[in-house]
Design a protein around this motif. Sequence first.
Motif, PDB file in Angstrom:
ATOM      1  N   ASP A   1     -67.654 -61.109 129.325  1.00 59.30           N
ATOM      2  CA  ASP A   1     -67.899 -59.878 129.969  1.00 59.30           C
ATOM      3  C   ASP A   1     -68.894 -60.337 131.199  1.00 59.30           C
ATOM      4  N   PHE A   2     -68.841 -59.190 132.234  1.00 59.09           N
ATOM      5  CA  PHE A   2     -69.727 -59.002 133.429  1.00 59.09           C
ATOM      6  C   PHE A   2     -69.793 -57.632 133.882  1.00 59.09           C
ATOM      7  N   LEU A   3     -70.940 -57.301 134.671  1.00 58.41           N
ATOM      8  CA  LEU A   3     -71.054 -56.252 135.354  1.00 58.41           C
ATOM      9  C   LEU A   3     -69.736 -55.844 135.810  1.00 58.41           C
ATOM     10  N   GLY A   4     -69.053 -54.848 135.806  1.00 57.54           N
ATOM     11  CA  GLY A   4     -68.184 -54.419 136.643  1.00 57.54           C
ATOM     12  C   GLY A   4     -66.635 -55.032 136.107  1.00 57.54           C
TER      13      GLY A   4
ATOM     14  N   GLU B   1     -71.107 -51.915 138.389  1.00 53.63           N
ATOM     15  CA  GLU B   1     -70.276 -51.472 137.303  1.00 53.63           C
ATOM     16  C   GLU B   1     -68.921 -50.779 137.570  1.00 53.63           C
ATOM     17  N   ASP B   2     -68.835 -50.479 138.926  1.00 51.64           N
ATOM     18  CA  ASP B   2     -67.567 -49.861 139.298  1.00 51.64           C
ATOM     19  C   ASP B   2     -66.624 -50.858 139.699  1.00 51.64           C
TER      20      ASP B   2
ATOM     21  N   TRP C   1     -81.261 -54.397 135.675  1.00 47.06           N
ATOM     22  CA  TRP C   1     -80.720 -54.559 134.120  1.00 47.06           C
ATOM     23  C   TRP C   1     -81.663 -55.424 133.202  1.00 47.06           C
TER      24      TRP C   1
ATOM     25  N   ALA D   1     -60.134 -53.287 135.437  1.00 51.38           N
ATOM     26  CA  ALA D   1     -58.838 -52.838 134.613  1.00 51.38           C
ATOM     27  C   ALA D   1     -58.514 -51.343 134.712  1.00 51.38           C
ATOM     28  N   ARG D   2     -59.369 -50.699 135.594  1.00 50.69           N
ATOM     29  CA  ARG D   2     -59.039 -49.308 135.678  1.00 50.69           C
ATOM     30  C   ARG D   2     -57.670 -48.929 136.684  1.00 50.69           C
ATOM     31  N   PRO D   3     -57.086 -48.080 136.347  1.00 54.04           N
ATOM     32  CA  PRO D   3     -55.646 -47.801 137.095  1.00 54.04           C
ATOM     33  C   PRO D   3     -55.872 -48.001 138.337  1.00 54.04           C
TER      34      PRO D   3
ATOM     35  N   ARG E   1     -65.024 -54.342 133.289  1.00 57.17           N
ATOM     36  CA  ARG E   1     -64.032 -53.195 132.597  1.00 57.17           C
ATOM     37  C   ARG E   1     -63.432 -52.340 133.841  1.00 57.17           C
ATOM     38  N   SER E   2     -64.303 -52.203 134.954  1.00 62.19           N
ATOM     39  CA  SER E   2     -63.545 -51.411 135.760  1.00 62.19           C
ATOM     40  C   SER E   2     -62.479 -51.884 136.643  1.00 62.19           C
TER      41      SER E   2
END
Lengths: 1001, 95
Positions: A883-886, A702-703, A739, A891-893, A888-889
Amino acid sequence: MTATRPANLRAPPVRARGGDWVDDTRPIAVSFDGRAYTGLAGDTLASALLANGVRVVGRSLKYHRPRGILSAGFEEPNALVQLGKGAHSEPNALATRVEIYDGMTATSVNRWPSLSHDVFAAFGLLARFMPAGFYYKTFLGSRVLWDRLYEPFLRRMAGFGRAPVGADPENYDQRHLQCDVLVVGGGVAGLASARAACASGARVVLIEDNPELAAGLAASPAKEWIDVAIGVVKQDATVLTRTTVFGAYDAGYFAALQRASDHLPQEARAGVRQRLWLIRAKQVVLATGAIERPLVFPNNDRPGVYLAGAARAYLDRFGVLVGRNVVAFTNNDETYATVIALKKAGAAIAAIVDVRANLTGGAVALAKHEGIRVLEGYVVVDVRGRSAVRGVTIAALDGGRREKIACDALLMSGGWSPAVHLFSQQGGKLIYDPGMAAFVPDRRPADPWCAGALCGETGVDAAITGGWRAGSSAATALGKPAPRGLTAELPDEPKGDAPLAFWRVPVAPSAERKCFIDFQNDSTLADVSLAVREGFTHPEHVKRYTLTGFGTDQGKTGNINALGNIAERTGGDLARLAPTTFRPPFLPVTFGALAGREKGALLDPVRVTALHDWHVAAGAAFENVGQWKRPWYYPKDGETLDQAVTRECLAVRNNVGILDASTLGKIEIVGADAAAFLNRVYTNAWSKLGVGRSRYGLMCREDGMLFDDGTTTRLAPDRFLMTTTTGNAAAVLDWLEEWLQTEWPDLKVYCTSVTDHWSTIALAGPRAREVLQCLAPGTALDAENFPFMSYQEVVVAGVAARVFRISFTGELSFEINVPWHDARHVWEAAITAGAAFGITPYGTEAMHVLRAEKGYPIIGQDTDGTVTPLDLGMAWAVSTKKDFLGKRSLARPDTARPDRKQFVGLLTSDPSRVIPEGAQIVSESNIADVRLPQSSPVPMEGHVTSSYFSAVLGRSIALALVRDGFRRTGETVYAVADGHAIAARIGPTVFYDPDGTRRDG
Amino acid sequence: MLLIDCPHCGPRDETEFHAGGEAHIARPEKAAELTDAQWADYLFMRSNTKGWFAERWVHAAGCRRWFNVERHTVTHEIRRTYPMAGAPTEPEEGP
């Protein structure tokens, strides 16, 4: 040492009569420091040495003072010996616990060259210059002197025993045990507890440290009751003797060490030496007794000063009198019974020195009736005799008269500290009991049941009553019927005088250096006083400043005296001081027992493939990959690793190679939602993958960091076969299950590991198709009918096989999956058919080189949990739509930062130079600094993750993670390793056949 | 060593299980709409409770199934185990 042996070592202790534990008819020969002694069967080494008049058994840690036997049990701080020789040798054995056998050899420790002439004894003269904190204050002043002079010297001087040489040849065992009621301690209270619990029908385990239950109570008025109880309990309960419960853990879990055959001569030991018992108990009764404590006065550590209870134990158990002319120094009544017992056995009693005044109880009256001189309100202020007690000086506490009294043994008793160790380990709280002058269990409902001296039930009568009550409570708490009433006719014990808390004899400050608190660490009253003066007033701080409570004995005798003196010195209330934390183990535990059978080949399971025997016969060298044994390379005619790998790599590039890839993780993912599920766990899209087609996928946590990769094939609309890296197979399956079960239970998907159902044989190289064609003559294998990244069911060498066109080398490649038990047949058929094409088995090393030539990363080698798919340059495998696991991360700065460490290729300026893997990378502008001998730190730009010599390219290649690497193509950087800086140019990760022209053959 | 009452297999030693951290943290359905801070909260932030604590465990060496445990982080007492779909015990009203 015979010639130099001082006469006073032939001190008076002699065998007065047969003890309960010894067999007068069976003499046993032992050796101590090279000298022969005779003991009796049943003796401990300590009792045998005492019976032979041996007084000095060791030297103290810091001042090298001569030390004798203090106690008769596990609390002993002084009498550490080295047992046996070579690999069987055992350091720091307690002479007070070691049972002798014929041929035992023991040596004293911490002395050089001998016990009586110890070079380092001069430290005793320097004691005033070596206070607490001395080592820190002195030796860490100069780093250079520490490294070159102090440390080597201190290491020679310090410590006790020597670690054995060589692997431990003994066998150890482990057993698990469940019970209703565990009773720890087989004294009278424990015996009564076990008997009560047995009587109510509970499943009972009783554990005793000594070789016998109810040790040393043969002379007790309750002997008849005890004998009956022992008979009943041995019949109804599981009784483990010579067994120490050393750890109490959560939820009634206990660890105990049984000395199964330590008491037998080496040659008579059959089976296991020691056994670790792991016990889960529903209810627990602790009857661990109490530990007598020394009194604190000058020279209280001289050989010949004993704990009073130990003198009683040596007499009752072994028939050994510790002295002919005895003085006792005490603050409690129990010493009186001991003194009277010694008198009856033939010792003269010079005096009982009691810190208490105005005594009126029965114990004192009885002693006076026996004609013993009792000095009330007196203390011992000095002990004469260096290697053996010759006399004491006593003084009235009120400062009045002094007197010298000759004696050859001094018994001391500062009262009894309940053995709260296990109670405390389980989280039980302690409370100070002023009446007992001791910390006792502060029992709450969830705590273990306590009985006997542990909770102040002293005397046989109280112990039986309290033990019965505890055992009965434990059983009824489990819903068992209450046992029928205790019917023992026990004589009333006379009312006595209460003990008096007494933490030190008042002496001049200069004499405090000789008042020992922790005998094993040579911590004195002066050290505690200094610690408090310097501001260390918390017991945990005093412990670390003075070393009180460290060592093999963990302060079993000394800790409470340290606490008492901290309280006095700080003017605080002892009841408000918390004792230092009790942690497992209660006593040192042999590593062998903790390892048990899990050593050597049984340390970890070994997994081998169906083809393992073939690889062995082919002379393969193996490497461990997880638990798997994989062929590393197949040396021919004395080839080195490099020579064999070069040959294997060229065979794959020029002809055909064959690889056992069976260890690849294989998971079947089945169900109506299988494709939807893959969409969520892989970074790329799976819905449109056709049946019979394969796709490479990346998995992130997820990270957003890469977790695993592999190729997954759609076998049917609702059925996929996922492959994982060898070492990550179990973790990936766990990940998928987690999951599915926790977040997406609505998905109709099942995952099944089929790793060792299907054996995988890879054929790779331009002639792979020709080999497979021989094995599957009727099948169209050309690129049109069997394209890259596709799958077909094919009969190979007569076996129904799943064949995949997947390549980890860049060459034309077929991965043939066949049932495990058919693998050997298919492999040998391929070897036979391939002979005409130059087929060559290759191992993991060649596999790594071949994939690196193509820039294929290995997750876990080229990545380390801080690398995203984008860092690897694999944006093509990351969907922007779903979407997939990780996702959103990513796009983290920090993750989206453009100058992250990125995956690049490196080509060294010197093509023959192979950079060591792991080498750090620095930029050209900093390289001058690296070469300076003591330069300031230089910014690290990254590190080399894979590095090989490529035979087909005729030069070295390397893969690396480099900061902002994608934009630095063409830049020269330096890999620093082993004192060298190796120049290399940044470039693409694909070194060989960048256009992929070879994959179809 | 804890004694954990697997809802499917019964009481077993802790060594058969793996711990899976705090329970009842749902994965955000529309992750793309979250701010970086909101996403970081889901990703990294966990409560450090002193007292009763709901956490996830998996019976790794047994039935391989996940479930929830309510464990006291001071005494290690376990008062309840329940399936993944179950709801946590409502905290008692403080004094």
